[in-house]
Motif scaffolding. Structure first.
Motif, PDB file in Angstrom:
ATOM      1  N   GLN A 195      50.440  -0.750  13.774  1.00  0.00           N
ATOM      2  CA  GLN A 195      51.838  -0.723  14.214  1.00  0.00           C
ATOM      3  C   GLN A 195      52.743  -1.441  13.203  1.00  0.00           C
ATOM      4  O   GLN A 195      53.881  -1.016  12.967  1.00  0.00           O
ATOM      5  CB  GLN A 195      51.950  -1.365  15.603  1.00  0.00           C
ATOM      6  CG  GLN A 195      51.283  -0.510  16.681  1.00  0.00           C
ATOM      7  CD  GLN A 195      51.144  -1.217  18.017  1.00  0.00           C
ATOM      8  OE1 GLN A 195      50.928  -2.432  18.066  1.00  0.00           O
ATOM      9  NE2 GLN A 195      51.267  -0.478  19.100  1.00  0.00           N
ATOM     10  N   GLU A 198      53.254   0.980  10.325  1.00  0.00           N
ATOM     11  CA  GLU A 198      54.194   2.021  10.756  1.00  0.00           C
ATOM     12  C   GLU A 198      55.635   1.554  10.571  1.00  0.00           C
ATOM     13  O   GLU A 198      56.460   2.269   9.978  1.00  0.00           O
ATOM     14  CB  GLU A 198      53.980   2.341  12.244  1.00  0.00           C
ATOM     15  CG  GLU A 198      52.814   3.253  12.530  1.00  0.00           C
ATOM     16  CD  GLU A 198      52.596   3.431  14.019  1.00  0.00           C
ATOM     17  OE1 GLU A 198      51.670   4.167  14.385  1.00  0.00           O
ATOM     18  OE2 GLU A 198      53.335   2.833  14.825  1.00  0.00           O
ATOM     19  N   ASN A 199      55.928   0.378  11.079  1.00  0.00           N
ATOM     20  CA  ASN A 199      57.296  -0.143  10.990  1.00  0.00           C
ATOM     21  C   ASN A 199      57.707  -0.364   9.537  1.00  0.00           C
ATOM     22  O   ASN A 199      58.867  -0.138   9.169  1.00  0.00           O
ATOM     23  CB  ASN A 199      57.421  -1.448  11.786  1.00  0.00           C
ATOM     24  CG  ASN A 199      57.292  -1.220  13.276  1.00  0.00           C
ATOM     25  OD1 ASN A 199      57.689  -0.179  13.781  1.00  0.00           O
ATOM     26  ND2 ASN A 199      56.731  -2.184  13.991  1.00  0.00           N
ATOM     27  N   ASN A 220      54.809   8.539  14.106  1.00  0.00           N
ATOM     28  CA  ASN A 220      55.710   7.384  14.051  1.00  0.00           C
ATOM     29  C   ASN A 220      56.257   7.083  12.664  1.00  0.00           C
ATOM     30  O   ASN A 220      57.200   6.297  12.553  1.00  0.00           O
ATOM     31  CB  ASN A 220      55.003   6.142  14.593  1.00  0.00           C
ATOM     32  CG  ASN A 220      54.807   6.210  16.098  1.00  0.00           C
ATOM     33  OD1 ASN A 220      55.445   7.016  16.777  1.00  0.00           O
ATOM     34  ND2 ASN A 220      53.933   5.382  16.624  1.00  0.00           N
ATOM     35  N   ARG A 496      45.485   5.635  19.199  1.00  0.00           N
ATOM     36  CA  ARG A 496      46.296   5.695  20.411  1.00  0.00           C
ATOM     37  C   ARG A 496      46.327   7.082  21.033  1.00  0.00           C
ATOM     38  O   ARG A 496      46.380   7.222  22.257  1.00  0.00           O
ATOM     39  CB  ARG A 496      47.721   5.217  20.095  1.00  0.00           C
ATOM     40  CG  ARG A 496      47.823   3.708  19.905  1.00  0.00           C
ATOM     41  CD  ARG A 496      49.029   3.323  19.097  1.00  0.00           C
ATOM     42  NE  ARG A 496      48.912   3.759  17.723  1.00  0.00           N
ATOM     43  CZ  ARG A 496      49.870   3.650  16.815  1.00  0.00           C
ATOM     44  NH1 ARG A 496      51.026   3.107  17.144  1.00  0.00           N
ATOM     45  NH2 ARG A 496      49.673   4.057  15.580  1.00  0.00           N
ATOM     46  N   GLU A 525      51.895   0.534  27.383  1.00  0.00           N
ATOM     47  CA  GLU A 525      52.842   0.280  26.285  1.00  0.00           C
ATOM     48  C   GLU A 525      54.209  -0.143  26.832  1.00  0.00           C
ATOM     49  O   GLU A 525      54.834  -1.071  26.319  1.00  0.00           O
ATOM     50  CB  GLU A 525      52.989   1.537  25.419  1.00  0.00           C
ATOM     51  CG  GLU A 525      51.877   1.747  24.434  1.00  0.00           C
ATOM     52  CD  GLU A 525      52.173   2.879  23.478  1.00  0.00           C
ATOM     53  OE1 GLU A 525      52.057   2.691  22.258  1.00  0.00           O
ATOM     54  OE2 GLU A 525      52.512   3.976  23.947  1.00  0.00           O
TER      55      GLU A 525
END
Length: 641
Positions: A195, A198-199, A220, A496, A525
């Motif tokens: 995650q 991803e960001n 994402n 996920r 989530e």
């Protein structure tokens, strides 16, 4: 920025690419998808210059730099600390630091104006390169992808291959190349690290090409999908979910075109056969023969979506309680994993065990299995038959066995026909079942081991990272299989898409305790995001509200608010009209992008895609403006009330 033109690449006599084309623009976020063996990793190596194309060319801008994360970096070793290895991304800045240090040593004996000026120039350049922040940046990235602060000074060589790969990823992210190419970057990351990456990629200033089998990760962080199939590259102007939907529509269009063409070919062939011997029709017959020879044949669509169509059976159901952990503790020396924790697995539970690496997920699986020593009590329910899948079981396969032989040793009692049916669902068809285990790839071995696990007639499955080495198709097969499975299972996974498809409960380890969320991952989530928001919110004592006094309609502030409100309502009306027009234009462009014939004209398809991105960006901005206006109108209405 980078252009691939008429690319062909052959391995022996087999073509991976034939006259393939692709244009990569600055800030493009591209996901490269396709079945295993189609040449995704090969394309990245061609772009990086590691491989040379058989024909065609790869042209890049002079200022284009390329960073490439690939599985070959697993073998990289160094005696340096992982922080120093990551800091190698700033070679120029580090060289300046060395020069500054040397000048400072010289100044111990040399106080001339020349050396003072030289130090000033070097320090200005060092500051311009943000040299005083590079260590903080490196620490931030390393900790973002899962390293603890106390690990940063440890030598790289003391870490496993997966953790070394994380360091190389950190170094690449810090280098910030114009084109960042990542080959399966999530393979060695846990969920929090995935995650974080991803960001990071969402706001990355350069272009990115990602090869990944993690569907949620692609959704994402990419905005364009490029499919590798039929020796060519096909561009889809959206993320992976858009690609799946769009591809389905294109396949339907192609299949209809194929069927129409086949019907026309049959009619033409009947005409030729019927009138071939008639002299009066010879010209027409020859014209139709030439037309058939010149015809661009439409390929029949090959459906690569496999459905699992066998039923999992087991000889007996387990009791209501499958495994109960009562005040369980587990430590490795000073490292505490679990402490006085209690948990229960009941028949029908489909549990996903998630969280960061190092929290003890695999240890907990072994505790549940009964193969790990603990304090406290573990009890197993009535008629529980376990089957444990873990990556080391790939090595436990008998290398000299054929696949069908290996499946026969599962103890399921299934006939060869039944076993072949199962193997067909796991993409082993016809003579594939007679392949020796020793010639299989990692992904193929995983599919065999999973198939053995699922047909073992166990009513309780323990699955440790079952999607590792699996492609999209294989992951979807496993999801279907577990959705049909009527027993109980617990799985450790960072995928996920997989977790969302199979789990009805979420477990995680926090403060050395097993915590449970009694719902799906999608629900978890939302719940977790709310929890984090509440935890980070600064607790402030609410101020005592003053009693609201009625405002006079003649109050100048009220009069001005009414004027402002009318103005804002008019602006809102205009923006809504503009949004409607942009949405209509977006729909028209999406229809054009759905036409397969568009991609035969590379220039036109590129123009349409650029228009689509421009309209999409403008639409996003208008929607943001609309939301801002609504907020302002609400504030004024509250003032007037």
């Amino acid at each position: 920025m980078l252009s691939i033109s008429n690319l062909s690449y052959f391995i022996g006599g087999r073509a991976l690419y034939e006259n393939a084309n692709l244009h990569i623009k600055p800030k493009d976020k591209i996901g490269l998808v396709g079945q295993n063996g189609t040449g995704k990793s090969t394309l990245l190596k061609i772009i990086s210059g590691d491989y040379q194309p058989s024909s065609g060319e790869v042209q890049k801008a002079k200022d284009c730099t390329i960073g490439f994360l690939n599985q070959d970096l697993l073998s990289y070793q160094s005696d340096d600390s992982i922080l120093n290895v990551a800091l190698e991304a700033f070679k120029e800045t580090l060289a300046l630091q060395d020069q500054i240090d040397e000048v400072l040593r010289q100044m111990e004996t040399d106080h001339s104006e020349e050396i003072i000026n030289r130090l000033a120039r070097l320090q200005d350049q060092f500051e311009a390169n943000e040299g005083y922040t590079i260590k903080a940046k490196a620490e931030e990235v390393l900790e973002g992808i899962g390293f603890k602060t106390q690990d940063l000074q440890k030598p790289l060589k003391t870490f496993s291959g997966g953790w070394r790969m994380r360091v190389m990823l950190a170094k690449l992210l810090l280098e910030k190349p114009s084109l960042l190419m990542l080959d399966e970057p999530t393979n060695h990351l846990d969920l929090p690290s995935i995650q974080w990456v991803e960001n990071y990629l969402k706001t990355y200033e350069g272009a990115v090409i990602v090869v990944s089998h993690d569907q949620t990760f692609l959704d994402n962080c990419i905005s364009t999908t490029v499919e590798v199939a039929n020796h060519t590259l096909t561009v889809y102007a959206g993320n992976y979910s858009f690609y799946k939907h769009e591809r389905k529509e294109r396949m339907e269009i192609q299949q209809n075109a194929y069927e129409n063409q086949q019907q026309m070919i049959k009619q033409t062939e009947r005409f030729i056969e019927r009138f071939r011997a008639k002299a009066s029709k010879s010209n027409q017959v020859q014209s139709r023969i030439k037309a058939l020879d010149r015809m661009d044949r439409v390929h029949e669509v090959v459906d690569d979506q496999v459905s699992v169509n066998f039923k999992f059976t087991f000889s007996q159901k387990s009791g209501r309680d499958v495994v109960v952990l009562d005040h369980v503790g587990k430590s490795y020396g000073d490292l505490k994993i679990l402490e006085n924790t209690t948990a229960r697995i009941e028949r029908g539970d489909k549990i996903a065990l998630i969280g960061a690496n190092g929290k003890g997920k695999s240890t907990l699986l072994r505790i549940i299995d009964g193969s790990e020593k603990i304090s406290g009590k573990r009890s197993e329910g009535h008629n529980v038959i376990k089957s444990f899948f873990a990556q080391h079981q790939l090595e436990a396969l008998t290398l000299d066995n054929e696949i069908i032989q290996e499946m026969g040793q599962s103890g399921s009692g299934k006939t060869e026909t039944e076993l072949r049916n199962v193997l067909g669902c796991f993409l082993f068809t016809n003579d594939d079942v007679f392949k020796k285990i020793k010639v299989l790839s990692g992904g193929e071995k995983s599919r065999v081991a999973l198939a053995k696990t699922l047909i073992s007639e166990a009513n309780f499955l323990l699955l440790d990272e079952p999607t590792n080495h699996l492609d999209f198709q294989s992951v979807n097969i496993l999801i279907q299989a577990l959705q049909q499975y009527e027993g109980t299972f617990i799985t450790v996974s960072h995928d996920r898409h997989f977790i969302k498809g199979v789990a009805n409960k979420i477990w995680y380890i926090e403060d050395h305790q097993i915590k449970e969320y009694p719902g799906t991952y999608a629900e978890y989530e939302i719940w977790r995001a709310n929890q984090v928001q509440q935890e980070t919110k600064v607790e402030e004592k609410p101020a005592k509200k003053e009693e609201k006094k009625p405002r006079s309609p003649h109050d100048p502030e009220v009069q001005q608010a009414k004027k402002d409100l009318k103005k804002l309502e008019y602006q809102l009306e205009q923006i809504e009209k503009e949004v409607e027009k942009l949405e209509s234009k977006q729909g028209e462009l999406e229809s054009e992008l759905a036409d397969p014939d568009l991609y035969s004209d590379e220039k036109k398809s590129s123009q349409i895609q650029d228009q689509y991105q421009k309209v999409k960006t403008e639409l996003d901005q208008k929607n943001s403006d609309w939301e801002a206006l609504v907020d302002q109108i609400s504030e004024l209405q509250e003032l007037l009330n």
